[in-house]
Every structure is written in C-alpha cells, then in structure tokens.
Design a protein around this motif. Sequence first.
Motif, mmCIF file in Angstrom:
data_model
loop_
_atom_site.group_PDB
_atom_site.id
_atom_site.type_symbol
_atom_site.label_atom_id
_atom_site.label_comp_id
_atom_site.label_asym_id
_atom_site.label_seq_id
_atom_site.Cartn_x
_atom_site.Cartn_y
_atom_site.Cartn_z
ATOM 1 N N LEU A 1 23.250 55.714 29.871
ATOM 2 C CA LEU A 1 23.212 54.304 30.250
ATOM 3 C C LEU A 1 24.634 53.801 30.500
ATOM 4 N N PRO A 2 24.777 52.741 31.283
ATOM 5 C CA PRO A 2 26.116 52.187 31.505
ATOM 6 C C PRO A 2 26.757 51.821 30.170
ATOM 7 N N GLU A 3 28.037 52.162 30.017
ATOM 8 C CA GLU A 3 28.703 51.882 28.745
ATOM 9 C C GLU A 3 28.958 50.393 28.584
ATOM 10 N N PRO A 4 28.560 49.823 27.464
ATOM 11 C CA PRO A 4 28.826 48.398 27.241
ATOM 12 C C PRO A 4 30.293 48.151 26.901
ATOM 13 N N GLU A 5 30.765 46.977 27.219
ATOM 14 C CA GLU A 5 32.110 46.563 26.822
ATOM 15 C C GLU A 5 32.100 46.250 25.330
ATOM 16 N N VAL A 6 33.176 46.611 24.647
ATOM 17 C CA VAL A 6 33.305 46.378 23.216
ATOM 18 C C VAL A 6 34.059 45.074 22.957
ATOM 19 N N ASP A 7 33.577 44.327 21.981
ATOM 20 C CA ASP A 7 34.273 43.129 21.506
ATOM 21 C C ASP A 7 34.572 42.153 22.654
ATOM 22 N N ILE A 8 33.514 41.668 23.252
ATOM 23 C CA ILE A 8 33.667 40.655 24.309
ATOM 24 C C ILE A 8 34.060 39.333 23.668
ATOM 25 N N ARG A 9 35.110 38.724 24.179
ATOM 26 C CA ARG A 9 35.627 37.483 23.594
ATOM 27 C C ARG A 9 35.389 36.324 24.552
ATOM 28 N N ILE A 10 34.781 35.289 24.014
ATOM 29 C CA ILE A 10 34.472 34.095 24.790
ATOM 30 C C ILE A 10 35.511 33.025 24.446
ATOM 31 N N HIS A 11 36.201 32.504 25.468
ATOM 32 C CA HIS A 11 37.275 31.538 25.268
ATOM 33 C C HIS A 11 36.831 30.131 25.664
ATOM 34 N N ASP A 12 37.464 29.140 25.031
ATOM 35 C CA ASP A 12 37.208 27.765 25.447
ATOM 36 C C ASP A 12 38.178 27.389 26.569
ATOM 37 N N ALA A 13 38.162 26.126 26.955
ATOM 38 C CA ALA A 13 38.984 25.681 28.082
ATOM 39 C C ALA A 13 40.473 25.832 27.813
ATOM 40 N N ASP A 14 40.854 25.905 26.541
ATOM 41 C CA ASP A 14 42.263 26.049 26.178
ATOM 42 C C ASP A 14 42.661 27.506 25.979
ATOM 43 N N ILE B 1 41.326 29.586 23.812
ATOM 44 C CA ILE B 1 41.156 30.007 22.421
ATOM 45 C C ILE B 1 39.818 30.737 22.280
ATOM 46 N N VAL B 2 39.838 31.856 21.564
ATOM 47 C CA VAL B 2 38.607 32.611 21.336
ATOM 48 C C VAL B 2 37.699 31.823 20.398
ATOM 49 N N VAL B 3 36.501 31.512 20.869
ATOM 50 C CA VAL B 3 35.556 30.745 20.053
ATOM 51 C C VAL B 3 34.356 31.591 19.610
ATOM 52 N N PHE B 4 34.030 32.623 20.384
ATOM 53 C CA PHE B 4 32.915 33.497 20.024
ATOM 54 C C PHE B 4 33.258 34.929 20.401
ATOM 55 N N ARG B 5 32.659 35.861 19.665
ATOM 56 C CA ARG B 5 32.806 37.282 19.963
ATOM 57 C C ARG B 5 31.430 37.918 20.025
ATOM 58 N N ILE B 6 31.307 38.917 20.897
ATOM 59 C CA ILE B 6 30.056 39.664 21.050
ATOM 60 C C ILE B 6 30.372 41.135 20.820
ATOM 61 N N ASP B 7 29.568 41.805 19.978
ATOM 62 C CA ASP B 7 29.846 43.196 19.611
ATOM 63 C C ASP B 7 29.943 44.095 20.837
ATOM 64 N N LEU B 8 28.861 44.164 21.577
ATOM 65 C CA LEU B 8 28.742 45.027 22.758
ATOM 66 C C LEU B 8 28.012 44.253 23.842
ATOM 67 N N GLY B 9 28.365 44.485 25.082
ATOM 68 C CA GLY B 9 27.629 43.765 26.109
ATOM 69 C C GLY B 9 28.089 44.076 27.520
ATOM 70 N N TYR B 10 27.440 43.415 28.439
ATOM 71 C CA TYR B 10 27.696 43.567 29.870
ATOM 72 C C TYR B 10 28.028 42.175 30.383
ATOM 73 N N ARG B 11 29.325 41.923 30.487
ATOM 74 C CA ARG B 11 29.807 40.570 30.733
ATOM 75 C C ARG B 11 29.240 39.974 32.020
#
Length: 310
Positions: free
Chosen positions: A198-211, A213-223
């Motif tokens: 299967l396609p390899e998922p990205e590790v530790d996806i970081r979701i940033h706010d408008a500034d 700043i990292v506000v959320f993290r996702i273990d594995l995923g397909y951004r």
Amino acid sequence: MPFADFDPTQPFTVEEAREAGRSRWLRNGRCRRIFHNMYIDARIPDTVVVRSRAALRLAPEGGVLSHWTAARLWGGIVPDNANIHVSFMRDVRFRVDGIKPHRFRHRLHIVKRHGLPVTGPEQTFAHLARDLDLLDLVALGDSLVRKGVTTPQGLLAYAESWDGQCRREAVAAARLVRERVDSVPETKLRLLLVLAGLPEPEVDIRIHDADGIVVFRIDLGYRAARLAFEYDGRWHDDGDQPAKDEHRRRHLSTEEAWTFEIFVAKDVFETPEATLERAVAALEAAGIRVDRPLSDAWRPHFRCPTAQAA
C-alpha cells in the motif's frame, strides 16, 4: 580497599566489602546481589546502567557494551533480553550468569555513553540485524532516531557499508526507518501497510494555525487526501487523553475534512488481514490508487489466523 574509598552506591565485590570492613552488609539486607560476586547498596535502583557497570567490572579488559544492552543505553526500544551483552575484539574465556559475551573480528565502534564504553548506535543496529526480525529492527531504528542519536540516513549509510553478518537484513530495515515515530505499534502498523504494497503514509503530520504554530498532530496519514490512520494504545484510555483525542479528531473532521481510521492492538497483531482490507477500502474511498493483488511480504511478520488454520 581503604574504608574511606569504599562506595557502596557503586558495584563492589565481596572482597572489597571485607577489606572495607563492611562484610555484615552482605548479610543484613543493606545490599543486593547484581551478579555472582558483585553487589550494590540495596537503595540503588536496578537499571541497565547499574548492571552494565557491574558487568564491566567482572568482564576481562577491553569489554564493550553491545547488542540489546547498547540499544537500551542509547534509548532504543528492543524486545526484552535479561542479559548484559559485552563484546570483545579478542578471544576471551568468561562466563558469568546474566552476562553474555560476544567475540568479533571486525573493529568495534566504541563511544562513551553514561561514562561507559558502548558500541555506536549504527553498529548496534547492524549487530542486532542478526537477532531481531524486520519489525523489531525497524522499531529499534525508529526509536534511536527519535532519541536523536542517529538519523535514517546515518543508519542506511552504515548498513550499506557493513561487512559483518546480516548486511542485507540491516539494509532492508534501515530503508524503512523514519523520523518522528512515536511508538513501536505505530511502526508496526506502518510496516503492515508498506509490506502489503500500500502507499506509505506520512509520519507525524503536523497541522499549523494561521501563525504557523503546530496545533494538532496525526500519527500516520495521507495529507493530500486528508485521510488519517492512527493507532490507539492503552495510553489513549488514560486520564484526559480520550477527551483530547476526541476533540482533535472532531475538529479536524468537521473543520478540515479529515477522515480518521482508528486501529488498536487487536487490529495489528491479531487480525492484520482484516486490517489491510479495511485500509484498502479507506484508501480507495479517499481516491488513492491501490495496486492489486496486495503483496504477501507482510505475512511472515504478522500473525495470520487464516494461514495458520490452513
């Protein structure tokens, strides 16, 4: 040993205790046995560092901590092994219960860790390629990288230049090591997907706010597809962690259009085939192409009730 020089918080022998006039300590519970003829103050915690110091005191000159012991001293995660492992670049005759000697003809890469001679993290990884299976070796590599003592590139370069045993296994595992991996089960979930093709998922996806700043993290995923695969271990049931997980996933689902697939221990370690079917369905629903048939490369490494029953 003069009385003033005797330090019971460091490993000591019976002879040293007697010379310091502390023979009674060996009988009154004020010290505990580490190995045969090696003791320490009973108040000192039983740690790998303490046992390593004791082992080196008993070992012939030139011993270097290696294998499982070195991995733990570097902060790596490896399966349980009760022995302290000590390597030499010469033939030695040495037998003590709880201490495992190794003899190598190649040069040992010796680094100090906690003041002790230890094989470097890359050589430790290569040594353990003979003893650990692919999943545990990659998990070790992920944990060493997370501790900041090596990098995926460093492990791969060392493995490719390795002229010792199991070079092929070391290279294969090093190619799968990634940065910012949180846990061993997360490593194994990722490897289940990858080994199945299967396609390899990205590790530790970081979701940033408008500034930024990292506000959320996702273990594995397909951004690009906003598809998240996450492993919920037992720690996710502790304290306020369930509420935090629910808030994060609800926000990302409603505000950012992410879809979450949550996996637990049973999914990865007991029903991997059903987990792959579920992963394929989620990927295809998200518009991600899956090559069929899936590879069977995952099967030797994961429990498969169907195959066992057959």
